[in-house]
Design an enzyme around this catalytic site. Structure first.
Site, mmCIF file in Angstrom:
data_model
loop_
_atom_site.group_PDB
_atom_site.id
_atom_site.type_symbol
_atom_site.label_atom_id
_atom_site.label_comp_id
_atom_site.label_asym_id
_atom_site.label_seq_id
_atom_site.Cartn_x
_atom_site.Cartn_y
_atom_site.Cartn_z
ATOM 1 N N PHE A 32 32.076 -1.308 -8.442
ATOM 2 C CA PHE A 32 32.567 -1.029 -6.041
ATOM 3 C C PHE A 32 31.695 -2.200 -6.243
ATOM 4 O O PHE A 32 31.326 -3.046 -4.364
ATOM 5 C CB PHE A 32 31.918 0.118 -5.835
ATOM 6 N N SER B 214 22.029 11.207 7.669
ATOM 7 C CA SER B 214 23.219 11.648 7.891
ATOM 8 C C SER B 214 24.008 11.654 6.894
ATOM 9 O O SER B 214 23.622 10.624 5.755
ATOM 10 C CB SER B 214 23.923 10.902 8.709
ATOM 11 N N GLU C 175 28.347 10.846 4.718
ATOM 12 C CA GLU C 175 29.179 10.259 4.381
ATOM 13 C C GLU C 175 30.524 10.775 3.684
ATOM 14 O O GLU C 175 30.074 10.894 2.078
ATOM 15 C CB GLU C 175 29.080 9.388 4.051
ATOM 16 N N HIS D 45 21.426 7.075 6.117
ATOM 17 C CA HIS D 45 22.626 7.855 5.642
ATOM 18 C C HIS D 45 23.069 7.483 4.601
ATOM 19 O O HIS D 45 23.076 6.862 3.954
ATOM 20 C CB HIS D 45 23.796 6.518 6.454
ATOM 21 N N ASP E 122 40.098 -3.073 6.548
ATOM 22 C CA ASP E 122 40.442 -4.129 5.822
ATOM 23 C C ASP E 122 42.117 -4.037 6.167
ATOM 24 O O ASP E 122 42.658 -2.826 6.550
ATOM 25 C CB ASP E 122 40.535 -3.783 4.214
#
Length: 292
Positions: free
Chosen positions: A221, A21, A23, A271, A114
């Site tokens: 990140f 999959s 994102e 993913h 968040d």
């Protein structure tokens, strides 16, 4: 000699490609929207199981997330919108579920999320397990619920064991499957899966895969989300300096080997976090022979 039924079943299983999959995040500009449409079309031909679409802190990208999901569904592809509960009310979650239902959405990525900067009220939900339980209470088994998991431990977890228990609570509340935070150490994933199984978790735990196009961006990140970059990888990337092509080639090799380890070790699917880019993900899918 004629092939037996068992033999034919084994051949069929061996020829079946592993699911994967992809994102996306909802673009903030008109230019980004057009670019994502092109990326989505380019990646759709690979045959992903579904596309997921992220959701900003406190629902800050709500309308943009829904627009991307709507376009994916109109193209006849399964879309899994993210839905975070921090800052939400029960009624706002009901409204979201009604919108998903109207678009034909069958899969949701249910997250705690968040709290946006400056927002003090966490809303009526504290944990993702509460969101999962509420969705099940409101809709039964109408939606397939994905939840997050953290092979290298959630950055806010008190301990490794506490994090595994929190994951097990989400599963007990009604999660169907899990997508992990990205990582570059296969042992971290397999160790986490073992710990989760010992805690009674039986759902699929799908590795989240982050392609590496820019080491400087990845390092920033990773620092914020708690993902570890192994020291040997960090040193190699730093040695390439500003050589973007060398960084890209090394990153592809590293992630390809990681995925091969995960697949051979029994990962149920993969993913990919595309970052709204087609090239790296497309190359990885082809290298791994996953394209359908």
């Amino acid at each position: 000699m004629a092939c037996t039924l068992a033999c034919r079943r084994e051949e069929s299983d061996m020829s079946k490609k592993l699911d994967f999959s992809l994102e996306f995040f909802p673009p903030a500009t008109a230019e980004g929207v057009e670019k994502l449409r092109a990326v989505r079309s380019e990646l759709a031909v690979l045959g992903p199981d579904f596309f997921s679409v992220t959701y900003g802190a406190g629902g800050s990208t709500r309308d943009r997330t829904l627009q991307v999901v709507r376009e994916i569904r109109e193209a006849g592809i399964e879309a899994a919108p993210h839905l975070s509960c921090i800052g939400a009310t029960q009624q706002s979650i009901r409204d979201h579920l009604a919108e998903f239902r109207s678009m034909g959405v069958k899969r949701i990525v249910a997250l705690r999320g968040d709290l946006p900067s400056g927002m003090a009220d966490p809303g009526e939900f504290r944990y993702a397990s509460e969101l999962v339980g509420f969705i099940r209470q409101e809709t039964g088994d109408e939606f397939f619920l994905e939840v997050a998991s953290y092979p290298e431990v959630h950055p806010q977890a008190r301990s490794y064991d506490a994090d595994v228990r929190a994951f097990a609570n989400k599963v007990q509340a009604g999660a169907n499957s899990s997508i992990t935070q990205y990582f570059y150490n296969a042992d971290a994933y397999f160790s986490f899966v073992d710990a989760a199984r010992k805690a009674g978790v039986t759902i699929p735990i799908v590795p989240g895969i982050m392609p590496i196009a820019s080491f400087s961006k990845l390092a920033r990140f990773s620092e914020s989300c708690g993902a570890e970059i192994p020291q040997w990888m960090r040193r190699r990337f730093e040695g390439f300096g500003d050589d973007a092509e060398a960084i890209r080639a090394f990153g592809l090799d590293v992630v390809t080997r990681l995925c091969e380890q995960l697949i051979s070790g029994g990962a149920p699917s993969l993913h990919f976090y595309t970052l709204n880019q087609a090239g790296m993900t497309r190359e990885l899918v082809h290298r791994l022979g996953l394209a359908k």
